[in-house]
Design a protein around this motif. Structure first.
Motif, mmCIF file in Angstrom:
data_model
loop_
_atom_site.group_PDB
_atom_site.id
_atom_site.type_symbol
_atom_site.label_atom_id
_atom_site.label_comp_id
_atom_site.label_asym_id
_atom_site.label_seq_id
_atom_site.Cartn_x
_atom_site.Cartn_y
_atom_site.Cartn_z
ATOM 1 N N TYR A 17 35.478 52.408 26.345
ATOM 2 C CA TYR A 17 36.580 52.527 27.292
ATOM 3 C C TYR A 17 36.885 53.994 27.537
ATOM 4 C CZ TYR A 17 41.250 52.123 29.313
ATOM 5 O OH TYR A 17 42.340 52.221 30.134
ATOM 6 N N LYS A 18 36.978 54.350 28.796
ATOM 7 C CA LYS A 18 37.376 55.702 29.187
ATOM 8 C C LYS A 18 38.806 55.633 29.695
ATOM 9 C CE LYS A 18 32.729 57.122 30.515
ATOM 10 N NZ LYS A 18 31.932 55.929 30.440
ATOM 11 N N LYS A 19 39.670 56.443 29.110
ATOM 12 C CA LYS A 19 41.080 56.441 29.517
ATOM 13 C C LYS A 19 41.191 56.595 31.035
ATOM 14 C CE LYS A 19 42.992 58.432 25.259
ATOM 15 N NZ LYS A 19 42.348 57.580 24.390
ATOM 16 N N GLY A 20 42.080 55.813 31.613
ATOM 17 C CA GLY A 20 42.295 55.862 33.048
ATOM 18 C C GLY A 20 41.451 54.876 33.835
ATOM 19 N N THR A 21 40.503 54.220 33.161
ATOM 20 C CA THR A 21 39.692 53.212 33.844
ATOM 21 C C THR A 21 40.607 52.075 34.279
ATOM 22 O OG1 THR A 21 37.783 53.739 32.467
ATOM 23 C CG2 THR A 21 37.730 51.643 33.629
ATOM 24 N N GLU A 22 40.459 51.669 35.531
ATOM 25 C CA GLU A 22 41.310 50.598 36.048
ATOM 26 C C GLU A 22 40.910 49.251 35.450
ATOM 27 O OE1 GLU A 22 42.591 48.582 40.274
ATOM 28 O OE2 GLU A 22 41.893 50.654 40.254
ATOM 29 N N ILE A 23 41.883 48.534 34.955
ATOM 30 C CA ILE A 23 41.663 47.213 34.376
ATOM 31 C C ILE A 23 41.699 46.198 35.518
ATOM 32 C CG2 ILE A 23 42.588 45.471 32.803
ATOM 33 C CD1 ILE A 23 43.778 47.839 31.184
ATOM 34 N N PRO A 24 40.643 45.369 35.642
ATOM 35 C CA PRO A 24 40.625 44.403 36.744
ATOM 36 C C PRO A 24 41.757 43.388 36.632
ATOM 37 C CG PRO A 24 38.803 43.995 35.232
ATOM 38 C CD PRO A 24 39.489 45.233 34.761
ATOM 39 N N TYR A 38 49.394 41.909 22.104
ATOM 40 C CA TYR A 38 48.822 42.607 20.956
ATOM 41 C C TYR A 38 47.407 43.105 21.240
ATOM 42 C CZ TYR A 38 46.942 43.427 16.293
ATOM 43 O OH TYR A 38 46.342 43.996 15.201
ATOM 44 N N TYR A 39 46.608 42.336 21.962
ATOM 45 C CA TYR A 39 45.197 42.664 22.191
ATOM 46 C C TYR A 39 44.949 43.437 23.487
ATOM 47 C CZ TYR A 39 44.259 39.337 18.437
ATOM 48 O OH TYR A 39 44.227 38.684 17.234
ATOM 49 N N LYS A 40 45.992 43.765 24.231
ATOM 50 C CA LYS A 40 45.814 44.460 25.503
ATOM 51 C C LYS A 40 45.209 45.845 25.304
ATOM 52 C CE LYS A 40 49.030 42.448 28.758
ATOM 53 N NZ LYS A 40 50.178 42.672 29.620
ATOM 54 N N VAL A 41 44.424 46.265 26.296
ATOM 55 C CA VAL A 41 43.851 47.606 26.310
ATOM 56 C C VAL A 41 44.993 48.598 26.479
ATOM 57 C CG1 VAL A 41 42.379 49.164 27.630
ATOM 58 C CG2 VAL A 41 41.647 46.807 27.224
ATOM 59 N N VAL A 74 36.030 48.011 24.514
ATOM 60 C CA VAL A 74 36.618 46.877 25.219
ATOM 61 C C VAL A 74 35.696 45.671 25.110
ATOM 62 C CG1 VAL A 74 37.186 45.988 27.533
ATOM 63 C CG2 VAL A 74 37.923 48.269 26.855
ATOM 64 N N MET A 75 36.307 44.516 24.911
ATOM 65 C CA MET A 75 35.595 43.249 25.017
ATOM 66 C C MET A 75 36.071 42.611 26.316
ATOM 67 S SD MET A 75 35.639 39.827 22.598
ATOM 68 C CE MET A 75 37.335 39.386 22.997
ATOM 69 N N GLU A 76 35.148 42.430 27.245
ATOM 70 C CA GLU A 76 35.457 41.746 28.500
ATOM 71 C C GLU A 76 35.016 40.296 28.347
ATOM 72 O OE1 GLU A 76 34.523 43.077 32.846
ATOM 73 O OE2 GLU A 76 32.897 41.737 32.199
ATOM 74 N N VAL A 77 35.896 39.371 28.721
ATOM 75 C CA VAL A 77 35.572 37.940 28.676
ATOM 76 C C VAL A 77 35.789 37.387 30.070
ATOM 77 C CG1 VAL A 77 36.039 35.728 27.591
ATOM 78 C CG2 VAL A 77 36.371 37.841 26.283
ATOM 79 N N ARG A 78 34.750 36.739 30.575
ATOM 80 C CA ARG A 78 34.814 36.140 31.904
ATOM 81 C C ARG A 78 34.535 34.651 31.758
ATOM 82 N NH1 ARG A 78 30.948 38.849 34.124
ATOM 83 N NH2 ARG A 78 29.399 37.201 34.232
ATOM 84 N N MET A 79 35.431 33.823 32.239
ATOM 85 C CA MET A 79 35.245 32.367 32.233
ATOM 86 C C MET A 79 34.711 31.980 33.603
ATOM 87 S SD MET A 79 36.208 31.659 29.204
ATOM 88 C CE MET A 79 36.294 29.887 29.183
ATOM 89 N N GLU A 80 33.609 31.237 33.584
ATOM 90 C CA GLU A 80 33.020 30.843 34.872
ATOM 91 C C GLU A 80 32.399 29.468 34.781
ATOM 92 O OE1 GLU A 80 28.744 33.089 34.614
ATOM 93 O OE2 GLU A 80 30.432 34.265 35.336
ATOM 94 N N ALA A 81 32.237 28.871 35.941
ATOM 95 C CA ALA A 81 31.564 27.572 36.030
ATOM 96 C C ALA A 81 30.084 27.803 35.777
ATOM 97 C CB ALA A 81 31.791 26.969 37.405
ATOM 98 N N PRO A 82 29.375 26.795 35.285
ATOM 99 C CA PRO A 82 27.939 26.958 35.071
ATOM 100 C C PRO A 82 27.222 27.226 36.379
ATOM 101 C CG PRO A 82 28.652 24.723 34.491
ATOM 102 C CD PRO A 82 29.856 25.483 34.923
ATOM 103 N N ALA A 83 26.038 27.803 36.280
ATOM 104 C CA ALA A 83 25.247 28.111 37.474
ATOM 105 C C ALA A 83 25.027 26.841 38.293
ATOM 106 C CB ALA A 83 23.908 28.710 37.061
#
Length: 168
Positions: free
Chosen positions: A46-53, A128-131, A138-147
């Motif tokens: 993580y680089k400080k100032g990086t925008e969190i989506p 508690y876990y926020k960046v 950073v651990m990014e977690v993306r929930m998505e429907a299967p292909a």
């Protein structure tokens, strides 16, 4: 398998369920009562100032605060989440306060570090876990429907002639 009270099955895996504020119409769920989704994890510096989506189904977490191995699961007794003021709230109380229908509560996915919940998917993440300013990884977690080409998917596919394939 019978329908639960307040639910009606419509053809092609579509169902209607009466909930707090009306009727929800959607695709069938898996045998475990959870929508078909998969979690995609990515780790990076993580680089400080990086925008969190700002995305309902993609979240970033401070790796330095995660004590165990995060797992995606349904709720369990003793689960809790940390609120903005530093207090904790049980997941049970959170779901009641958010008016999540009782029948749906066990199908809401949670990202858990033991009993401490990082993310109630579709609702909120733990403060508690926020960046933050001290975050290094950073651990990014993306929930998505299967292909779409996943044979286990509930997605209705169109053939090259514009016809519908309903899995029959």
């Amino acid at each position: 398998m019978g329908c639960r009270p307040g639910a009606a099955r419509i053809c092609y895996g579509i169902r209607a369920v009466r909930e707090y504020e009306g009727v929800v119409i959607g695709r069938r769920e898996t045998a475990f009562g959870q929508p078909r989704t998969e979690a995609v994890f990515r780790y990076f510096s993580y680089k400080k100032g990086t925008e969190i989506p700002k995305n309902q189904y993609t979240k970033w977490f401070d790796c330095g605060k995660i004590k165990g191995t995060p797992v995606v699961r349904s709720r369990q007794s003793g689960d809790y989440i940390t609120l903005a003021d530093g207090r904790t709230k049980t997941v049970r109380r959170f779901m009641i306060d958010e008016k999540i229908p009782r029948e749906k509560r066990d199908s809401v996915l949670l990202l858990a570090d033991g009993s401490h919940i990082l993310w109630i998917v579709g609702y909120r993440i733990s403060e508690y876990y926020k960046v933050g300013p001290d975050t290094v990884r950073v651990m990014e977690v993306r929930m998505e429907a299967p292909a779409r080409d996943d044979p286990a998917s509930d997605v209705i596919k169109e053939d090259e002639n514009g016809g519908k394939d309903h899995g029959r």
